[in-house]
Motif scaffolding. Structure first.
Motif, PDB file in Angstrom:
ATOM      1  N   SER A 152       4.544  -2.617  -6.255  1.00  0.00           N
ATOM      2  CA  SER A 152       3.604  -2.951  -5.178  1.00  0.00           C
ATOM      3  C   SER A 152       2.952  -4.302  -5.433  1.00  0.00           C
ATOM      4  O   SER A 152       2.761  -5.104  -4.505  1.00  0.00           O
ATOM      5  CB  SER A 152       2.541  -1.866  -5.033  1.00  0.00           C
ATOM      6  OG  SER A 152       1.773  -1.729  -6.212  1.00  0.00           O
ATOM      7  N   ALA A 153       2.605  -4.585  -6.687  1.00  0.00           N
ATOM      8  CA  ALA A 153       2.001  -5.875  -7.029  1.00  0.00           C
ATOM      9  C   ALA A 153       2.996  -7.009  -6.840  1.00  0.00           C
ATOM     10  O   ALA A 153       2.637  -8.094  -6.347  1.00  0.00           O
ATOM     11  CB  ALA A 153       1.499  -5.851  -8.475  1.00  0.00           C
TER      12      ALA A 153
ATOM     13  N   LEU B 179       2.512   1.690  -3.431  1.00  0.00           N
ATOM     14  CA  LEU B 179       1.590   2.201  -4.447  1.00  0.00           C
ATOM     15  C   LEU B 179       1.241   3.670  -4.213  1.00  0.00           C
ATOM     16  O   LEU B 179       1.348   4.505  -5.114  1.00  0.00           O
ATOM     17  CB  LEU B 179       0.312   1.364  -4.479  1.00  0.00           C
ATOM     18  CG  LEU B 179      -0.771   1.841  -5.455  1.00  0.00           C
ATOM     19  CD1 LEU B 179      -0.248   1.805  -6.896  1.00  0.00           C
ATOM     20  CD2 LEU B 179      -2.040   1.009  -5.317  1.00  0.00           C
ATOM     21  N   HIS B 180       0.827   4.001  -2.982  1.00  0.00           N
ATOM     22  CA  HIS B 180       0.326   5.349  -2.709  1.00  0.00           C
ATOM     23  C   HIS B 180       1.423   6.334  -2.316  1.00  0.00           C
ATOM     24  O   HIS B 180       1.195   7.544  -2.356  1.00  0.00           O
ATOM     25  CB  HIS B 180      -0.743   5.287  -1.621  1.00  0.00           C
ATOM     26  CG  HIS B 180      -1.908   4.438  -1.987  1.00  0.00           C
ATOM     27  ND1 HIS B 180      -2.824   4.805  -2.940  1.00  0.00           N
ATOM     28  CD2 HIS B 180      -2.301   3.204  -1.542  1.00  0.00           C
ATOM     29  CE1 HIS B 180      -3.740   3.858  -3.073  1.00  0.00           C
ATOM     30  NE2 HIS B 180      -3.441   2.876  -2.228  1.00  0.00           N
TER      31      HIS B 180
ATOM     32  N   TYR C 115       0.823  -1.204   0.000  1.00  0.00           N
ATOM     33  CA  TYR C 115       0.000   0.000   0.000  1.00  0.00           C
ATOM     34  C   TYR C 115       0.864   1.264   0.000  1.00  0.00           C
ATOM     35  O   TYR C 115       0.556   2.233  -0.699  1.00  0.00           O
ATOM     36  CB  TYR C 115      -0.936  -0.008   1.214  1.00  0.00           C
ATOM     37  CG  TYR C 115      -1.951  -1.126   1.168  1.00  0.00           C
ATOM     38  CD1 TYR C 115      -3.249  -0.898   0.728  1.00  0.00           C
ATOM     39  CD2 TYR C 115      -1.617  -2.419   1.566  1.00  0.00           C
ATOM     40  CE1 TYR C 115      -4.191  -1.923   0.694  1.00  0.00           C
ATOM     41  CE2 TYR C 115      -2.539  -3.455   1.528  1.00  0.00           C
ATOM     42  CZ  TYR C 115      -3.818  -3.203   1.083  1.00  0.00           C
ATOM     43  OH  TYR C 115      -4.735  -4.222   1.046  1.00  0.00           O
TER      44      TYR C 115
ATOM     45  N   HIS D  58       3.972   5.470  -5.841  1.00  0.00           N
ATOM     46  CA  HIS D  58       3.152   5.392  -7.051  1.00  0.00           C
ATOM     47  C   HIS D  58       3.732   4.415  -8.077  1.00  0.00           C
ATOM     48  O   HIS D  58       3.736   4.675  -9.277  1.00  0.00           O
ATOM     49  CB  HIS D  58       2.975   6.786  -7.675  1.00  0.00           C
ATOM     50  CG  HIS D  58       2.345   7.772  -6.752  1.00  0.00           C
ATOM     51  ND1 HIS D  58       3.083   8.742  -6.085  1.00  0.00           N
ATOM     52  CD2 HIS D  58       1.062   7.926  -6.339  1.00  0.00           C
ATOM     53  CE1 HIS D  58       2.277   9.451  -5.319  1.00  0.00           C
ATOM     54  NE2 HIS D  58       1.040   8.988  -5.460  1.00  0.00           N
ATOM     55  N   SER D  59       4.232   3.286  -7.546  1.00  0.00           N
ATOM     56  CA  SER D  59       4.769   2.234  -8.406  1.00  0.00           C
ATOM     57  C   SER D  59       3.839   1.030  -8.340  1.00  0.00           C
ATOM     58  O   SER D  59       3.875   0.257  -7.379  1.00  0.00           O
ATOM     59  CB  SER D  59       6.184   1.839  -7.957  1.00  0.00           C
ATOM     60  OG  SER D  59       6.669   0.759  -8.712  1.00  0.00           O
ATOM     61  N   ARG D  60       3.008   0.864  -9.359  1.00  0.00           N
ATOM     62  CA  ARG D  60       2.032  -0.228  -9.351  1.00  0.00           C
ATOM     63  C   ARG D  60       2.696  -1.589  -9.517  1.00  0.00           C
ATOM     64  O   ARG D  60       2.338  -2.553  -8.839  1.00  0.00           O
ATOM     65  CB  ARG D  60       0.983   0.011 -10.434  1.00  0.00           C
ATOM     66  CG  ARG D  60      -0.156  -0.997 -10.423  1.00  0.00           C
ATOM     67  CD  ARG D  60      -1.283  -0.558 -11.315  1.00  0.00           C
ATOM     68  NE  ARG D  60      -1.901   0.681 -10.846  1.00  0.00           N
ATOM     69  CZ  ARG D  60      -2.818   0.721  -9.878  1.00  0.00           C
ATOM     70  NH1 ARG D  60      -3.226  -0.395  -9.298  1.00  0.00           N
ATOM     71  NH2 ARG D  60      -3.342   1.876  -9.514  1.00  0.00           N
ATOM     72  N   TRP D  61       3.676  -1.691 -10.413  1.00  0.00           N
ATOM     73  CA  TRP D  61       4.300  -2.993 -10.659  1.00  0.00           C
ATOM     74  C   TRP D  61       5.080  -3.483  -9.436  1.00  0.00           C
ATOM     75  O   TRP D  61       5.050  -4.667  -9.093  1.00  0.00           O
ATOM     76  CB  TRP D  61       5.238  -2.922 -11.876  1.00  0.00           C
ATOM     77  CG  TRP D  61       6.525  -2.164 -11.640  1.00  0.00           C
ATOM     78  CD1 TRP D  61       6.757  -0.853 -11.895  1.00  0.00           C
ATOM     79  CD2 TRP D  61       7.738  -2.687 -11.079  1.00  0.00           C
ATOM     80  NE1 TRP D  61       8.039  -0.499 -11.536  1.00  0.00           N
ATOM     81  CE2 TRP D  61       8.679  -1.608 -11.037  1.00  0.00           C
ATOM     82  CE3 TRP D  61       8.129  -3.936 -10.618  1.00  0.00           C
ATOM     83  CZ2 TRP D  61       9.975  -1.766 -10.550  1.00  0.00           C
ATOM     84  CZ3 TRP D  61       9.428  -4.087 -10.119  1.00  0.00           C
ATOM     85  CH2 TRP D  61      10.337  -3.026 -10.095  1.00  0.00           C
TER      86      TRP D  61
END
Length: 480
Positions: A161-162, A152-153, A149, A156-159
């Motif tokens: 964090s996933a 991501l927040h 979390y 701001h790195s979606r890959w």
């Protein structure tokens, strides 16, 4: 049927051989680097927070004592309950078997370096848990958060964090639960001659009942069982020390001398003592691995620093209390050079002090320690399942896999298989978290300064306002 499953899971097949090869590669090339990075991060955070783990230790204890829940609403998880869940996962079989292994390989000096790593790592634990609180989100049952979390927040790195979420689910939610049930089954077989299949079925049923109750049932279970198991083990160690009070000065002298290679026996052991003590300290208290922040985020507090301080205290509870209990029992017994290793050494040491009941006590202690870890590990996985998807059927499937299938497999499988599965992923998981908390650490430092400023103004219970961070207000979902 169980015999056939056991034979299949236990045989040394191609899967086990290939996992062992990958695991050896991870250890030789990655983990040595990760350990260095963990140590450097701990030192960095200690300096940047101006030694928060020492200066604010009284505040940590005060917050923990005052954190009993007063609000009985549906979405409330107290600081103590979140603390208890994280301690439940930190305090596992490694506290009994891992410490014994470190002493057997590195000598008594490993204990000293284990303590040093707890003192340094607690600053890292403070930072990651404070960030988890800052970037936590609202969910149906409670707050939710963790490294996935804040990656991501905050970054701001979606890959990234996933990736973290998937690795944590595989490591803690699945494979580590197999490790814990495997150890319980082995201890029950040795102490009571119980069939591993029967032990696995009992563990599976109880675990499923708890995990299907969600975070509130997990928190209530952990807050009830953790104090009992920790205090019980601490009292046992005190009894052993009182019985051998005349050996206590000699024991501490041996620890310090061995840590720095003083004396003819310890002269060539300083490297092994430092290496094994550092590894055991880091792997036991989990500071920097990104596990405890997942539950730290669930607590309802008025300021993120409050839970950061309480979670830092969890590192002390794990290493300075529980790990030290095991170390003292082994060193007082004088059996650390006997050739025994791991849980066998702990059992032998305790048996030498309190008789045949020692083996039974260790088996019961492992049952409590390891089962509480199963429950806590499951929640870490749940928090990251919910990060990836909010589909309830996915969560239900994960509950069956984590609390049921993997617990049962662990009771029947060979130890090599389950250990290799977990450690293949842990190096990448830890590296992801360390990168994130170093980059986001500035927020934790500013939060700590704000908390201390409010305390200096006479405010007993500081309150966080997200206007403190005007540029990221939109990312702070859980704070009004």
């Amino acid at each position: 049927m169980f015999d056939q499953i056991t034979e299949f899971l236990s045989k040394e097949g191609w899967l086990n051989e290939h996992l062992a090869l990958v695991n050896n590669f991870i250890w030789e090339w990655n983990w040595h680097s990760i350990i260095v990075v963990l140590v450097l991060c701990g030192i960095y955070f200690t300096i940047r927070t101006r030694f928060v783990q020492f200066r604010m230790f009284p505040e940590m204890c005060r917050l923990l004592v005052e954190s009993s829940p007063k609000d009985k609403t549906k979405n409330y998880v107290s600081s103590f309950q979140a603390f208890a869940v994280s301690v439940a996962t930190r305090v596992g079989t490694g506290n009994l078997a891992g410490v014994a292994g470190a002493i057997a390989i590195g000598g008594p000096g490993a204990v000293f370096w284990m303590w040093v790593m707890a003192l340094v790592g607690s600053a890292t634990a403070f930072v990651e848990s404070t960030l988890a609180q800052l970037f936590k989100r609202r969910s149906e049952e409670s707050f939710i958060g963790g490294p996935a979390y804040y990656i991501l927040h905050g970054l701001h790195s979606r890959w990234m964090s996933a990736l973290f979420a998937v690795l944590l689910i595989l490591t803690f939610g699945l494979s580590y639960n197999s490790i814990q049930s495997n150890t319980i089954a082995g201890a029950m077989l040795t102490a009571f001659n119980l069939d591993p299949a029967l032990v696995g079925m009992m563990l599976t049923v109880i675990a499923l009942v708890i995990v299907f109750g969600g975070i509130h049932r997990i928190a209530k279970f952990s807050s009830a069982i953790v104090p009992v198991m920790a205090i019980g083990y601490l009292l046992l160690a005190i009894v052993v020390l009182v019985m051998n009070y005349e050996k206590i000065p000699e024991m501490f002298s041996l620890i310090v001398k061995s840590a720095f290679g003083i004396g003819p026996v310890a002269g060539g052991m300083v490297g092994a003592a430092m290496s094994n003590g550092i590894k055991r300290g880091l792997f036991s208290n989990e500071a920097g691995e990104g596990s405890a922040p997942n539950v730290a985020a669930t607590a309802s507090v008025s300021h993120p620093v409050k839970q950061g301080l309480i979670q830092a205290l969890g590192v002390f509870a794990d290493t300075l209390l529980v790990c030290s209990c095991t170390a003292f029992i082994i060193l007082i017994s004088g059996l650390f050079n006997s050739g025994a290793f791991g849980i066998e050494l702990t059992q032998n040491a305790l048996e030498s002090q309190i008789g045949s009941a020692g083996q039974i006590f260790v088996a019961i202690a492992i049952l409590f320690f390891a089962f509480s870890s199963i429950i806590g590990n499951y929640y870490y996985g749940e928090a990251n399942i919910m990060f990836l998807t909010r589909k309830k059927w996915v969560l239900q499937v994960f509950r069956v896999l984590s609390g049921g299938v993997m617990v049962m497999i662990g009771a029947l499988a060979s130890l090599d298989v389950v250990w290799s599965l977990g450690e293949v992923f842990m190096a990448i998981l830890t590296l992801c978290n360390l990168i994130a908390i170093v980059l986001l650490g500035k927020y934790a430092f500013k939060l700590l300064a704000d908390y201390r400023a409010q305390k200096k103004c006479g405010i007993k219970s500081p309150t966080f306002k997200k206007s403190l961070f005007p540029k990221i207000q939109k990312d702070l979902d859980a704070w009004d």
